[in-house]
Motif scaffolding. Sequence first.
Motif, PDB file in Angstrom:
ATOM      1  N   ASN A 190       0.785  -1.236   0.000  1.00 23.08           N
ATOM      2  CA  ASN A 190       0.000   0.000   0.000  1.00 23.08           C
ATOM      3  C   ASN A 190       0.816   1.285   0.000  1.00 23.08           C
ATOM      4  O   ASN A 190       0.256   2.367   0.057  1.00 23.08           O
TER       5      ASN A 190
ATOM      6  N   LYS B 203      -1.735  17.560   4.371  1.00 21.11           N
ATOM      7  CA  LYS B 203      -2.478  16.586   5.172  1.00 21.11           C
ATOM      8  C   LYS B 203      -1.681  15.290   5.246  1.00 21.11           C
ATOM      9  O   LYS B 203      -1.150  14.834   4.257  1.00 21.11           O
ATOM     10  N   MET B 204      -1.643  14.656   6.393  1.00 23.26           N
ATOM     11  CA  MET B 204      -0.964  13.367   6.564  1.00 23.26           C
ATOM     12  C   MET B 204       0.456  13.426   6.011  1.00 23.26           C
ATOM     13  O   MET B 204       0.865  12.625   5.181  1.00 23.26           O
TER      14      MET B 204
ATOM     15  N   TYR C 184       2.905  10.295   6.369  1.00 21.40           N
ATOM     16  CA  TYR C 184       2.440   9.139   5.596  1.00 21.40           C
ATOM     17  C   TYR C 184       2.727   9.361   4.111  1.00 21.40           C
ATOM     18  O   TYR C 184       3.196   8.463   3.417  1.00 21.40           O
TER      19      TYR C 184
ATOM     20  N   SER D 138     -11.331  11.478   0.137  1.00 16.90           N
ATOM     21  CA  SER D 138     -11.109  12.306   1.333  1.00 16.90           C
ATOM     22  C   SER D 138     -12.235  13.272   1.635  1.00 16.90           C
ATOM     23  O   SER D 138     -12.369  13.700   2.767  1.00 16.90           O
TER      24      SER D 138
ATOM     25  N   ASN E  12     -10.650   7.788   6.742  1.00 14.81           N
ATOM     26  CA  ASN E  12      -9.531   8.555   7.298  1.00 14.81           C
ATOM     27  C   ASN E  12      -8.324   8.639   6.364  1.00 14.81           C
ATOM     28  O   ASN E  12      -7.343   9.286   6.672  1.00 14.81           O
ATOM     29  N   GLY E  13      -8.362   7.969   5.224  1.00 14.68           N
ATOM     30  CA  GLY E  13      -7.296   8.154   4.230  1.00 14.68           C
ATOM     31  C   GLY E  13      -6.156   7.160   4.307  1.00 14.68           C
ATOM     32  O   GLY E  13      -5.263   7.195   3.488  1.00 14.68           O
ATOM     33  N   ILE E  14      -6.137   6.293   5.314  1.00 19.09           N
ATOM     34  CA  ILE E  14      -4.998   5.382   5.423  1.00 19.09           C
ATOM     35  C   ILE E  14      -5.400   3.923   5.239  1.00 19.09           C
ATOM     36  O   ILE E  14      -5.015   3.282   4.272  1.00 19.09           O
TER      37      ILE E  14
ATOM     38  N   PRO F 184      -7.874   1.027   4.242  1.00 21.86           N
ATOM     39  CA  PRO F 184      -9.132   0.846   3.517  1.00 21.86           C
ATOM     40  C   PRO F 184     -10.150  -0.036   4.239  1.00 21.86           C
ATOM     41  O   PRO F 184     -11.248  -0.200   3.753  1.00 21.86           O
TER      42      PRO F 184
END
Lengths: 171, 277
Positions: free
Chosen positions: A31, A139-140, A143, B164, B184-186, B188
């Motif tokens: 991922n 954002k993030m 990550y 998002s 939350n975007g991280i 799935p």
Amino acid sequence: MSSRNIFIQIILLIVFLLVQIILFKNLVVFNVAFCFIYVSFLLMLPFDIDRLFLMLIGFSTGFMVDIFYDTLGIHAASCVLIMYLRPMYFKLVAPQGGYDVRIIPSIRDMGFIWYAVFTLIFVFIHHLTIFFLEAGGGKMFFYTLLKVFFSTLFSSFVIILVQYIFYPPRR
Amino acid sequence: MRNLFLFLYRYRAFIIFVLLEVLCGWLIVRNNFYQGAAYFNSANTASAWTLQFSNNVSDYFGLRTVNQELARENAILKKHVSKLRQSLTKDSLPGNNFLFKNFEFIPAKIINNSTQNFNNYITINKGRKDGIEPGMGVVTSDGVVGKIKATSSHYATGISFLHSNYYVSAKVKRTQTLCSMYWNGINPREANLLYVPRHIRLQKGDTVVTSGFNAVFPEDIVVGRIIDFRIQENEEFFEVEMELDTDYSALSYVYVIKNLMRTEIDSLELETGVIDE
């Protein structure tokens, strides 16, 4: 550039796009590591193409990738950026007397170290812009940085591997 | 004047660079508009055809999982049939289920999907000719998938729930609390809930279902369960984490939901000023 060369470049572009869309679009490691192998096509364009033309090629290549990724404008933006920076980099590292007209930026003509440094720098810039544009800014942050880091390693590895297979270094 | 032209000529590379980047920026912004009519997307014929081809090849490798999925869905449907049969024999009042009468389900197959980006999109193999319109909801047997954004004659693209800025109106089934669900975007497999007020006594494992309030999804589709929740001293709402039932990385067959009453509901709400658009 002769018309034969232009024809070869177009075939190369189509092959790279097909491989990107059919194979590498479905191949994401853990991922976080993506592979954008089509950048290899842009990096391998001959030294003597005009800068304006380079940027237009970058824009249209990125645009085509965007259509398949549903990310209109993102790939195009970063491809234009690396195509803008590429001639500057070449000027910076130019050998005395400039580049030979018969060579292209490949492992065969430039050697492993030159090519690896060149690829890492430009793949990093490309991926940095892509992932931060996609995340919509900061954002993030960490990550996204993680994605950029691993994807740069993965893409560069695949690009150099492809070079070794199709343009092996001269003895 | 001559100097101006000289200046432009000298910096032509930089000027073209800026122009192209501005064009890209415009494309990005326009593409992010919610219902922007987009022509250059994966629903247009050439790219949809390529994606369909790629999907046909990968289908063979997924046959086993698809079969298992279908078998499982069959089992659930059978359970429903038997339950309905029971309720028919009893002299029961029509419950919430009668709402399903207003919805039509159009089966479709996903031909393009992603889960790794911050904004993910789906493409399906049904389009305008099959009655698909922008704004329709997409579901599977175990949860919501997304919402249609643009259609061509035989294909349609939509935003995935893994996007998002996509919020789905949901409720906690046990307490009937209305809330909003977003990704939350991280991960799935996980999502978050917004606006669950302080006084609600949540429990781990509470089921979350769709609320049916926005005329996109029918009521009471199970989407997942709560795995964790906490609240800060000075906050009014809980921070809730939930696990999604849908495995977005293995989507194959989906249903597009057509709400037969949607125009009526929308025009009524517009007329009375409940929503302003």
